[in-house]
Design a protein around this motif. Sequence first.
Motif, PDB file in Angstrom:
ATOM      1  N   LEU A  26       0.958  -1.260   0.048  1.00  0.00           N
ATOM      2  CA  LEU A  26      -0.062   0.001  -0.068  1.00  0.00           C
ATOM      3  C   LEU A  26       1.072   1.024   0.021  1.00  0.00           C
ATOM      4  O   LEU A  26       2.025   1.549   0.849  1.00  0.00           O
ATOM      5  CB  LEU A  26      -0.810   0.093   1.139  1.00  0.00           C
TER       6      LEU A  26
ATOM      7  N   VAL B   5      -3.483   6.222   0.572  1.00  0.00           N
ATOM      8  CA  VAL B   5      -4.946   6.180   0.698  1.00  0.00           C
ATOM      9  C   VAL B   5      -5.753   7.335   0.894  1.00  0.00           C
ATOM     10  O   VAL B   5      -5.010   8.478   1.521  1.00  0.00           O
ATOM     11  CB  VAL B   5      -5.393   5.699   2.272  1.00  0.00           C
TER      12      VAL B   5
ATOM     13  N   THR C 103      -5.123   9.865   3.978  1.00  0.00           N
ATOM     14  CA  THR C 103      -5.002   9.508   5.202  1.00  0.00           C
ATOM     15  C   THR C 103      -3.726   8.552   5.610  1.00  0.00           C
ATOM     16  O   THR C 103      -3.552   8.145   6.794  1.00  0.00           O
ATOM     17  CB  THR C 103      -6.152   8.634   5.723  1.00  0.00           C
ATOM     18  N   GLU C 104      -3.179   8.098   4.761  1.00  0.00           N
ATOM     19  CA  GLU C 104      -2.242   7.231   4.809  1.00  0.00           C
ATOM     20  C   GLU C 104      -0.943   7.307   3.858  1.00  0.00           C
ATOM     21  O   GLU C 104      -1.290   7.644   2.722  1.00  0.00           O
ATOM     22  CB  GLU C 104      -2.486   5.646   4.847  1.00  0.00           C
TER      23      GLU C 104
ATOM     24  N   GLY D 283     -16.565   6.227  10.502  1.00  0.00           N
ATOM     25  CA  GLY D 283     -16.349   5.612  11.644  1.00  0.00           C
ATOM     26  C   GLY D 283     -16.279   4.063  11.591  1.00  0.00           C
ATOM     27  O   GLY D 283     -15.949   3.256  12.461  1.00  0.00           O
TER      28      GLY D 283
ATOM     29  N   HIS E 215     -15.653   0.077   9.259  1.00  0.00           N
ATOM     30  CA  HIS E 215     -14.692  -0.438   8.316  1.00  0.00           C
ATOM     31  C   HIS E 215     -14.782   0.022   6.734  1.00  0.00           C
ATOM     32  O   HIS E 215     -15.905   0.172   6.300  1.00  0.00           O
ATOM     33  CB  HIS E 215     -14.846  -2.078   8.296  1.00  0.00           C
ATOM     34  N   PRO E 216     -13.785   0.056   6.010  1.00  0.00           N
ATOM     35  CA  PRO E 216     -14.027   0.098   4.507  1.00  0.00           C
ATOM     36  C   PRO E 216     -14.485  -1.160   4.153  1.00  0.00           C
ATOM     37  O   PRO E 216     -14.339  -2.121   4.509  1.00  0.00           O
ATOM     38  CB  PRO E 216     -12.523   0.428   3.952  1.00  0.00           C
TER      39      PRO E 216
ATOM     40  N   THR F 174     -15.410  -3.743   0.744  1.00  0.00           N
ATOM     41  CA  THR F 174     -14.635  -4.666  -0.333  1.00  0.00           C
ATOM     42  C   THR F 174     -13.808  -3.500  -1.046  1.00  0.00           C
ATOM     43  O   THR F 174     -14.473  -2.551  -1.634  1.00  0.00           O
ATOM     44  CB  THR F 174     -15.382  -5.468  -0.961  1.00  0.00           C
ATOM     45  N   GLN F 175     -12.421  -3.618  -1.320  1.00  0.00           N
ATOM     46  CA  GLN F 175     -11.773  -2.811  -2.336  1.00  0.00           C
ATOM     47  C   GLN F 175     -12.016  -3.580  -3.634  1.00  0.00           C
ATOM     48  O   GLN F 175     -11.839  -4.662  -3.948  1.00  0.00           O
ATOM     49  CB  GLN F 175     -10.273  -2.614  -1.926  1.00  0.00           C
ATOM     50  N   TYR F 176     -12.150  -2.666  -5.065  1.00  0.00           N
ATOM     51  CA  TYR F 176     -12.301  -2.908  -6.182  1.00  0.00           C
ATOM     52  C   TYR F 176     -11.046  -2.298  -7.201  1.00  0.00           C
ATOM     53  O   TYR F 176     -10.933  -1.225  -6.770  1.00  0.00           O
ATOM     54  CB  TYR F 176     -13.588  -2.809  -6.841  1.00  0.00           C
TER      55      TYR F 176
END
Lengths: 116, 118
Positions: free
Chosen positions: A45, A48, A55-56, A99, A101-102, A104-106
């Motif tokens: 990663l 983000v 954020t990251e 606040g 969880h994210p 699923t990432q696509y």
Amino acid sequence: ETGVTQTPRHLVMGMTNKKSLKCEQHLGHNAMYWYKQSAKKPLELMFVYNFKEQTENNSVPSRFSPECPNSSHLFLHLHTLQPEDSALYLCASSHVASGGHPDTQYFGPGTRLTVL
Amino acid sequence: AQKITQTQPGMFVQEKEAVTLDCTYDTSDPSYGLFWYKQPSSGEMIFLIYQGSYDQQNATEGRYSLNFQKARKSANLVISASQLGDSAMYFCAMRVSPYGGSQGNLIFGKGTKLSVKP
């Protein structure tokens, strides 16, 4: 266009060049990600963006500069890269509830970058 | 430390047979999610299946099922009736809690290359 698109699909550049990778998501998500995939290494990663705010930043060298002008577009600006930066760069998007969880990432199809 | 381990660099399976791809994970967080992605030679990472740490039943999606053994910290992917188009890299990933400051980001294993033989 549907899903997550990335352009260009292939890029060859010299170490002194400046180029940009583009990612666009058509899924209505509010978070976007840049990953680097090198041979024989796990996906790493890089950046983000959540609600357009970074954020990251996982200790990525400054020769990689991300930009997220809105929740649908993400860029990775490249300058003075090194040959070891040659890799597949993948973009992803997801929905993130406040606040929570994210989801699923696509992923997009990736840009295969070669630095000469 | 949070980690995903895939111990099989490569696997072969005969067409129409079932295959299990191994994945073990390490986290001290009680809330996490486990994902499997498929990456064909074209490069795109395709989401296959998801299992939440509190889910009571194993996840299934068509020919894909996830054999979730929480006590052993394993989340193996089972592909039934393999097809030639299943030949690809398969990655196991874990999403950790956002409360640790990681925003719930994914940690990936090194992947398993599956080859389906006709």
